[in-house]
Design a protein around this motif. Structure first.
Motif, PDB file in Angstrom:
ATOM      1  N   VAL A 169       0.844  -1.208   0.000  1.00  9.68           N
ATOM      2  CA  VAL A 169       0.000   0.000   0.000  1.00  9.68           C
ATOM      3  C   VAL A 169       0.873   1.250   0.000  1.00  9.68           C
ATOM      4  CG1 VAL A 169      -1.746   1.322   1.264  1.00  9.68           C
ATOM      5  CG2 VAL A 169      -1.893  -1.183   1.181  1.00  9.68           C
ATOM      6  N   ARG A 170       1.911   1.272   0.833  1.00 10.93           N
ATOM      7  CA  ARG A 170       2.803   2.440   0.904  1.00 10.93           C
ATOM      8  C   ARG A 170       3.484   2.698  -0.436  1.00 10.93           C
ATOM      9  NH1 ARG A 170       4.384  -0.125   5.942  1.00 10.93           N
ATOM     10  NH2 ARG A 170       3.529   1.025   7.707  1.00 10.93           N
ATOM     11  N   TYR A 171       4.019   1.633  -1.032  1.00 14.12           N
ATOM     12  CA  TYR A 171       4.749   1.801  -2.282  1.00 14.12           C
ATOM     13  C   TYR A 171       3.825   2.175  -3.432  1.00 14.12           C
ATOM     14  CZ  TYR A 171       8.657  -0.409   0.160  1.00 14.12           C
ATOM     15  OH  TYR A 171       9.662  -0.705   1.048  1.00 14.12           O
ATOM     16  N   TYR A 172       2.636   1.597  -3.457  1.00 19.01           N
ATOM     17  CA  TYR A 172       1.710   1.880  -4.554  1.00 19.01           C
ATOM     18  C   TYR A 172       1.280   3.348  -4.545  1.00 19.01           C
ATOM     19  CZ  TYR A 172      -2.275   1.757  -7.683  1.00 19.01           C
ATOM     20  OH  TYR A 172      -3.131   2.029  -8.711  1.00 19.01           O
ATOM     21  N   PHE A 173       0.941   3.871  -3.365  1.00 24.38           N
ATOM     22  CA  PHE A 173       0.465   5.259  -3.270  1.00 24.38           C
ATOM     23  C   PHE A 173       1.595   6.261  -2.977  1.00 24.38           C
ATOM     24  CE2 PHE A 173      -3.468   2.899  -2.548  1.00 24.38           C
ATOM     25  CZ  PHE A 173      -4.380   3.640  -3.299  1.00 24.38           C
ATOM     26  N   LYS A 174       2.815   5.701  -2.731  1.00 27.48           N
ATOM     27  CA  LYS A 174       3.976   6.559  -2.432  1.00 27.48           C
ATOM     28  C   LYS A 174       3.677   7.518  -1.274  1.00 27.48           C
ATOM     29  CE  LYS A 174       5.909   6.369  -7.094  1.00 27.48           C
ATOM     30  NZ  LYS A 174       5.010   5.310  -7.578  1.00 27.48           N
ATOM     31  N   ILE A 175       3.153   6.948  -0.188  1.00 23.38           N
ATOM     32  CA  ILE A 175       2.799   7.752   0.988  1.00 23.38           C
ATOM     33  C   ILE A 175       3.224   7.035   2.259  1.00 23.38           C
ATOM     34  CG2 ILE A 175       0.772   8.881  -0.038  1.00 23.38           C
ATOM     35  CD1 ILE A 175      -0.965   6.778   1.415  1.00 23.38           C
ATOM     36  N   GLU A 176       3.299   7.801   3.348  1.00 22.57           N
ATOM     37  CA  GLU A 176       3.447   7.231   4.677  1.00 22.57           C
ATOM     38  C   GLU A 176       2.062   7.216   5.311  1.00 22.57           C
ATOM     39  OE1 GLU A 176       5.735   5.665   6.478  1.00 22.57           O
ATOM     40  OE2 GLU A 176       6.875   5.667   4.609  1.00 22.57           O
ATOM     41  N   LEU A 177       1.669   6.105   5.868  1.00 26.12           N
ATOM     42  CA  LEU A 177       0.332   5.980   6.442  1.00 26.12           C
ATOM     43  C   LEU A 177       0.275   6.624   7.826  1.00 26.12           C
ATOM     44  CD1 LEU A 177      -0.266   2.256   5.450  1.00 26.12           C
ATOM     45  CD2 LEU A 177      -1.068   4.292   4.249  1.00 26.12           C
ATOM     46  N   ASP A 178      -0.869   7.206   8.138  1.00 23.23           N
ATOM     47  CA  ASP A 178      -1.070   7.834   9.445  1.00 23.23           C
ATOM     48  C   ASP A 178      -1.397   6.746  10.462  1.00 23.23           C
ATOM     49  OD1 ASP A 178      -1.692   9.292  11.653  1.00 23.23           O
ATOM     50  OD2 ASP A 178      -3.410  10.355  10.780  1.00 23.23           O
ATOM     51  N   GLU A 179      -0.373   6.294  11.185  1.00 21.26           N
ATOM     52  CA  GLU A 179      -0.537   5.162  12.082  1.00 21.26           C
ATOM     53  C   GLU A 179      -1.314   5.492  13.353  1.00 21.26           C
ATOM     54  OE1 GLU A 179       3.272   3.400  12.685  1.00 21.26           O
ATOM     55  OE2 GLU A 179       3.662   3.246  10.532  1.00 21.26           O
ATOM     56  N   ASP A 180      -1.608   6.749  13.558  1.00 19.89           N
ATOM     57  CA  ASP A 180      -2.391   7.151  14.728  1.00 19.89           C
ATOM     58  C   ASP A 180      -3.880   7.292  14.409  1.00 19.89           C
ATOM     59  OD1 ASP A 180      -0.180   7.297  16.464  1.00 19.89           O
ATOM     60  OD2 ASP A 180       0.341   9.273  15.665  1.00 19.89           O
ATOM     61  N   SER A 181      -4.226   7.126  13.142  1.00 20.64           N
ATOM     62  CA  SER A 181      -5.619   7.327  12.729  1.00 20.64           C
ATOM     63  C   SER A 181      -6.476   6.109  13.038  1.00 20.64           C
ATOM     64  CB  SER A 181      -5.702   7.637  11.231  1.00 20.64           C
ATOM     65  OG  SER A 181      -5.390   6.485  10.462  1.00 20.64           O
ATOM     66  N   ILE A 182      -7.747   6.330  13.224  1.00 22.22           N
ATOM     67  CA  ILE A 182      -8.676   5.232  13.501  1.00 22.22           C
ATOM     68  C   ILE A 182      -8.821   4.332  12.281  1.00 22.22           C
ATOM     69  CG2 ILE A 182     -10.735   6.577  12.840  1.00 22.22           C
ATOM     70  CD1 ILE A 182     -10.503   3.953  15.672  1.00 22.22           C
TER      71      ILE A 182
END
Length: 287
Positions: free
Chosen positions: A189-202
């Motif tokens: 998911v990270r590589y496909y969207f080239k983003i860092e996920l918000d690990e604090d989000s619900i």
């Protein structure tokens, strides 16, 4: 009801049965001194009592206590009481055995100057935050009772024991495989969207929970039944194009590396979760 000894494990720990004929472990200083099977247990000496729902666990615990100090069983008891008060899922009784054995081995190793690295420390700290925090407190308890300060890698191992209990009846290898599979999917998911996920989000927490159960089903080879709701599948595929394409990459990865074809229902769930956790980033990048 007067408890009677069914088996002496050592001077301070015995097996007994409660009024429901359930096997229990009873602990207390000098509880079994000069006592034998069939003797009454002095209630004034009882410090801790816990139920063993599985007779197989009782046998393994009895075997373990032949060569392990009850201080480690006592520590396991206190750690598991803490975990039970904070975790929403039920802990398997086998944890009394597994954790006692682990603590005994880890502390002995540490005293001999050997501290093992846990290769999953980073993933466990991130993906099993609650279990890891409990495990960090467990390290404090270990230090308080033994004077030994175990390294943080041991907290990861203790956390894995708690996670593994959620997969009741499985072995530690299962928890490791689940963690690795979850990590690999999140990386896709990270590589496909080239983003860092918000690990604090619900939304991230929801996705993580879903992935854990998804991975657990895979490890147990429990394929979900397909509801054959083709209309919903086509709607999700059309409405959430990017998230669906990412799901397809995950499906291809799992098929290639694990020889497991995920159902359309599972693709729908994955797509919706992926859309939720990535949608915030897409809005931010266009605003």
């Amino acid at each position: 009801m007067q408890l009677k000894i069914t088996k002496v494990l050592n001077n301070n720990v015995v097996m007994s049965k409660d009024e429901s004929n359930q096997e229990i472990v009873v602990m207390g200083k000098g509880l079994a001194f000069q006592k034998k099977t069939g003797d009454a247990i002095e209630s004034s000496k009882v410090e801790k009592t816990f139920v063993l729902e599985n007779s197989n666990v009782a046998k393994k615990l009895a075997e373990l206590m032949k060569e392990t100090s009850e201080i480690y069983l006592d520590l396991s008891y206190k750690i598991l009481e803490l975990a039970k008060s904070q975790l929403t899922y039920k802990l398997d009784n086998y944890l009394y055995v597994a954790l006692t054995d682990h603590l005994s081995f880890a502390i002995t190793r540490h005293k001999n100057g050997i501290d093992l690295k846990n290769p999953l420390l980073w993933e466990i700290r991130r993906y099993y935050k609650q279990e890891f925090q409990i495990a960090l407190k467990a390290l404090d308890m270990v230090e308080e009772d033994t004077g030994v300060r175990l390294v943080e890698d041991e907290a990861a191992s203790i956390a894995l024991h708690l996670v593994n209990s959620q997969l009741s009846g499985e072995n530690m290898d299962t928890a490791i495989k689940v963690t690795e599979l979850v990590n690999n999917i999140l990386n896709i998911v990270r590589y496909y969207f080239k983003i860092e996920l918000d690990e604090d989000s619900i939304n991230y927490e929801r996705f993580l929970t879903h992935l854990r159960f998804f991975a657990t089903r895979f490890i147990r080879k429990e394929k979900a039944e397909n509801t054959h709701d083709d209309f919903l599948y086509e709607q999700v595929k059309k409405k959430y194009t990017a998230a669906f394409e990412c799901t397809e990459r995950i499906a291809a990865y799992i098929a290639k590396n694990y020889d497991w074809d995920i159902s359309n229902d599972e693709k729908v769930y994955l797509t919706l979760h992926i859309h939720r956790i990535t949608n915030r980033h897409q809005i931010d990048s266009t605003s």
